[in-house]
Design a protein around this motif. Sequence first.
Motif, mmCIF file in Angstrom:
data_model
loop_
_atom_site.group_PDB
_atom_site.id
_atom_site.type_symbol
_atom_site.label_atom_id
_atom_site.label_comp_id
_atom_site.label_asym_id
_atom_site.label_seq_id
_atom_site.Cartn_x
_atom_site.Cartn_y
_atom_site.Cartn_z
ATOM 1 N N ARG A 176 0.855 -1.200 0.000
ATOM 2 C CA ARG A 176 0.000 0.000 0.000
ATOM 3 C C ARG A 176 0.881 1.237 0.000
ATOM 4 N N TYR A 177 0.550 2.159 -0.868
ATOM 5 C CA TYR A 177 1.383 3.347 -1.053
ATOM 6 C C TYR A 177 0.577 4.367 -1.849
ATOM 7 N N ARG A 178 1.158 5.556 -1.985
ATOM 8 C CA ARG A 178 0.572 6.597 -2.831
ATOM 9 C C ARG A 178 1.562 6.864 -3.957
ATOM 10 N N LEU A 179 1.099 6.681 -5.205
ATOM 11 C CA LEU A 179 1.963 6.755 -6.378
ATOM 12 C C LEU A 179 1.745 8.061 -7.124
ATOM 13 N N GLY A 180 2.839 8.684 -7.528
ATOM 14 C CA GLY A 180 2.715 9.935 -8.282
ATOM 15 C C GLY A 180 3.921 10.173 -9.162
ATOM 16 N N GLU A 267 2.541 3.553 2.546
ATOM 17 C CA GLU A 267 1.401 3.492 3.457
ATOM 18 C C GLU A 267 1.212 2.073 3.983
ATOM 19 N N SER A 268 2.321 1.336 4.042
ATOM 20 C CA SER A 268 2.374 0.003 4.649
ATOM 21 C C SER A 268 3.372 0.035 5.796
ATOM 22 N N GLN A 289 7.418 7.087 4.671
ATOM 23 C CA GLN A 289 8.615 7.418 3.897
ATOM 24 C C GLN A 289 8.278 7.609 2.422
ATOM 25 N N ARG A 290 9.134 8.345 1.755
ATOM 26 C CA ARG A 290 8.997 8.546 0.314
ATOM 27 C C ARG A 290 10.245 8.025 -0.390
#
Length: 304
Positions: A176-180, A267-268, A289-290
Amino acid sequence: MSLAPRAVLVHRTTEYEELVARHGTHGQAAFFLSSRGRDIEEVAERHRRTRRALAEVAAAVPLTWRQSRVERSDLDRFLFAPEDVVVVVGHDGLVANVAKYLTGQPVVGVDADPGRNPGVLVRHRPADARRLLPASLSTSTGTTELTMVEAVADDTQRLLALNEIYVGAAGHQTARYRLGLDDGRGAAEAQASSGVLVGTGTGATGWVRSVWQERGGGGAVGDVRLPAPTEGRLVWFVREAWPSPTTGTSLVAGELEGGNRLTLDVESERLVAFGDGMESDAVELTWGQRVRLGVCAQRLHLVG
């Protein structure tokens, strides 16, 4: 006074050596295989070919040079020097394994078992080493500069790879994460998937290509084109993105070039990033973290 060049011979433990180490003796390993309808002689002969190739390359090192050997599992603990000439004796994947630890040293790929390897990166035979080693120090010797991919975390952890970098869960859990994309093309998207793969043109002959083919050769993912090995462009794919009320699937593939970066906000509880199948040398990422992925300024210098 400058140091004499050093030939660093990179090799990998053979299947035969792994079998004997696991079962204790040649006889026990032979019995184990024969009970399953296999003959150990096939594995033993490949082992002998590999060892002969390594011995032939070692004998070809100029007498005025220094010489070292390093096994694949020890690469993360070996210190390469600027004056090194790296000689990979094995298969194509071994070149990728060593690439992340180098800083511009010339690499000579020697095929230890011709006919079983594609020979994309290990382009030479053991007999060529006597000529190629001295020539590798000359600026007139032809080298191919292969594009690499890098992942840089916000805590300064950095990972390089020649084929591809995978970011996802360490096991089979959902990542789970936020992708951009940091070029301003749209908002980031929350995703749940089996992970993200970012690959080079060299990697486009392996894992990256298999994902690309599964999606119709690019047609189903916005006409994504696989890059050439020397091209300063990457491709990326989200593996098995899962749609839900809180996660989307609109960003599943694309291309990266120049300074463009793919960004993942974790987001994990725990994700890992590893390159070229080297899971033992992974970057660990925690919630919040990014990590940014894109074309690496450093390239692999492959001789011949």
